[in-house]
Design a protein around this motif. Structure first.
Motif, short mmCIF file in Angstrom:
data_model
loop_
_atom_site.label_atom_id
_atom_site.label_comp_id
_atom_site.label_asym_id
_atom_site.label_seq_id
_atom_site.Cartn_x
_atom_site.Cartn_y
_atom_site.Cartn_z
N UNK A 155 -24.82 51.63 -105.15
CA UNK A 155 -25.31 52.90 -104.74
C UNK A 155 -26.44 53.24 -105.70
N UNK A 156 -27.62 53.83 -105.54
CA UNK A 156 -28.57 54.39 -106.41
C UNK A 156 -28.91 55.82 -105.82
N UNK A 157 -28.10 56.47 -104.97
CA UNK A 157 -28.54 57.62 -104.54
C UNK A 157 -27.49 58.02 -103.40
N UNK A 158 -27.44 59.32 -102.91
CA UNK A 158 -26.59 60.05 -102.06
C UNK A 158 -27.67 60.35 -100.90
N UNK A 159 -27.00 59.66 -99.62
CA UNK A 159 -27.65 59.84 -98.49
C UNK A 159 -27.19 61.32 -97.79
N UNK A 160 -28.41 61.68 -97.09
CA UNK A 160 -27.75 63.02 -96.16
C UNK A 160 -26.87 62.58 -94.84
N UNK A 161 -25.78 63.44 -94.80
CA UNK A 161 -24.70 62.96 -94.00
C UNK A 161 -24.68 64.14 -92.69
N UNK A 162 -24.41 63.85 -91.71
CA UNK A 162 -24.31 64.57 -90.59
C UNK A 162 -22.71 65.14 -90.31
#
Length: 510
Positions: free
Chosen positions: A149-156
């Motif tokens: 991973x290279x980033x943090x995704x937005x989670x719901x």
């Protein structure tokens, strides 16, 4: 499956990317201990969506500072200019601590070593609030580049009113009833109904939207069989380019007829959110195909002068082959990321900050503001908003966006862990159970699909394919506009397809 209602705050998801938030912490604390003993400043580069201005002084950011001792130093750019600015930053290698980036950005610049690498071991140890939510998520795993991973995704984080929003057909129910017109069940029936409405209301533009040109037709085209550009074919489980498919010519001819008959807004290449909203409110627009979350606000606005007015999602319509299909948003956003700079001065603090952003405490602050002032919550976590705040948004055409803009809340305002359960539409009683049941029925019948997740391209092919896609998209969108308006005759359709192939379409699919 349980009955779902939905709030379409995510949309622009896919059409719009997600935002992330503030300081980090490990788990929850009943004492609400401050995250850092000493003040910390975190620089954040992001964009501002036209639907929701970002106010760095909003109460949400005050609450973040009080909970974490983190001050967010924002570098905010209007959405229309953000890609240019972002590319320049990535090209220079000089990044803010946190940057709002897309999956394509991470893939394109993965070899530049400008993003902090996030192997699973690091996430499990330093950002467990995030890792525990995604570790078994196959879609998240597909976003990794070279296995990392290279980033943090937005989670719901929603557990109530589960979001099943997407690209949905919306129609004026009351106008159909008033004119004794049946709800169309096929696209051919839809054409007849829209033509009748154009006759009854000569100065109307029955079908319009907020997205310009070919973008307005993309999702209706998918419902009819295929959009013109790159898409995932759920029947074959392969990617396709609709313009190369035999059925797209028929779809394009359909929209040519819509334009000629005045069904399609003659200003379809210059529309925007404002002209679209005005057209609906002024009883000029009776159908659109987009994020259905806007329908509740439009209905409320229409009902100021006509209590019977109702802009609402309709059941999916069958195409010429008798098939129905539509696309729903994924619960989480897998294309929008918060990337950390590989050269961050204090990476440990930055990771701690990100961990806090995926905590329950941060989720409440980032989505609802300051507890005791802009929201309260019960022991079981249910959120209530003070009546004086709710009353401010009664009759608003976009109550959720207006509320979130005023207080710095939600998806478009630096919120990595979104919760849509108790939004303003819910507080105002605008969440229509009928709407949820309509989508649920088509979903349970197997007509709706969740958006596909496009895995990163191999590094050796990335630059070539991205360049080919830029050329292909330019040809596709220009061609659709020209064919529909008649400035290019359909007799040149085969030449258009040849040009798209020459630009590398078959290589892209390979």
């Amino acid at each position: 499956l349980s009955k779902r209602s939905f709030i379409c705050l995510l949309a622009l998801l896919l059409l719009c990317p997600a935002f992330a938030g503030c300081s980090g912490g490990e788990g929850e604390s009943q004492e609400k201990e401050i995250l850092f003993d000493e003040p910390v400043t975190v620089a954040v580069m992001t964009y501002e969506h036209q639907s929701q201005p970002v106010d760095p002084s909003a109460i949400k950011f005050q609450a973040i500072q009080e909970a974490t001792n983190v001050t967010l130093d924002f570098d905010i750019t209007p959405l229309a200019e953000y890609n240019t600015k972002k590319a320049a930053a990535f090209g220079s290698g000089i990044l803010c601590d946190i940057t709002n980036a897309t999956s394509d950005d991470l893939s394109r610049f993965s070899g530049a070593n400008i993003f902090m690498p996030l192997p699973d071991e690091l996430l499990e140890e330093s950002v467990p609030n995030f890792y525990q939510r995604v570790k078994d998520d196959l879609n998240w795993k597909m976003t990794k580049i070279n296995g990392q991973a290279l980033g943090f995704t937005t989670l719901n984080a929603s557990t109530e009113n589960v979001l099943l929003g997407g690209y949905l057909p919306v129609i004026r129910y009351d106008i159909l009833e008033k004119n004794n017109l049946q709800m169309p069940t096929t696209w051919d029936e839809w054409f007849v109904v829209m033509k009748q409405l154009k006759t009854i209301y000569p100065d109307s533009t029955p079908f319009s939207g907020r997205n310009k040109g070919a973008n307005m037709l993309t999702h209706p085209s998918f419902s009819m069989g295929c959009p013109p550009g790159l898409y995932f074919d759920y029947d074959t489980n392969q990617y396709s380019i609709g313009a190369l498919e035999t059925q797209y010519r028929e779809i394009l001819q359909f929209f040519v007829r819509c334009y000629e008959e005045g069904i399609l807004d003659p200003n379809w290449q210059t529309v925007d959110s404002n002209t679209w909203d005005q057209g609906v409110t002024n009883n000029k627009i009776f159908f659109w195909y987009d994020n259905a979350g806007f329908a509740a606000g439009q209905t409320a606005n229409l009902q100021k002068s006509d209590p019977e007015a109702k802009m609402q999602v309709m059941p999916l319509m069958a195409n010429s082959q008798g098939e129905k299909q539509g696309v729903l948003y994924n619960q989480h956003s897998y294309t929008a990321f918060w990337a950390l700079s590989a050269n961050a001065a204090e990476p440990e603090k930055l990771l701690k900050f990100m961990n806090w952003l995926y905590s329950d405490e941060a989720m409440y602050i980032c989505n609802y503001g300051k507890e005791g002032e802009t929201f309260n919550r019960t022991e079981d976590g249910k959120v209530t908003i003070p009546a004086e705040i709710i009353d401010k948004y009664r009759g608003s055409s976009s109550p959720d966006y207006n509320w979130m803009a005023d207080y710095g809340l939600g998806l478009l305002c630096f919120t990595p862990l979104v919760n849509t359960s108790y939004g303003m539409s819910v507080q105002l009683g605008l969440l229509d159970e009928e709407l949820g049941s309509i989508v649920d029925a088509d979903y349970e019948a197997g007509y709706y699909h969740f958006e596909d997740i496009k895995p990163p391209l191999p590094e050796a092919d990335r630059a070539t394919v991205n360049n080919e896609m830029r050329q292909i998209n330019a040809l596709i969108f220009a061609g659709v506009n020209e064919f529909v308006e008649g400035t290019r005759p359909l007799t040149e359709y085969d030449n258009w397809v040849s040009d798209i192939k020459a630009a590398g379409a078959e290589h892209v699919l390979e």
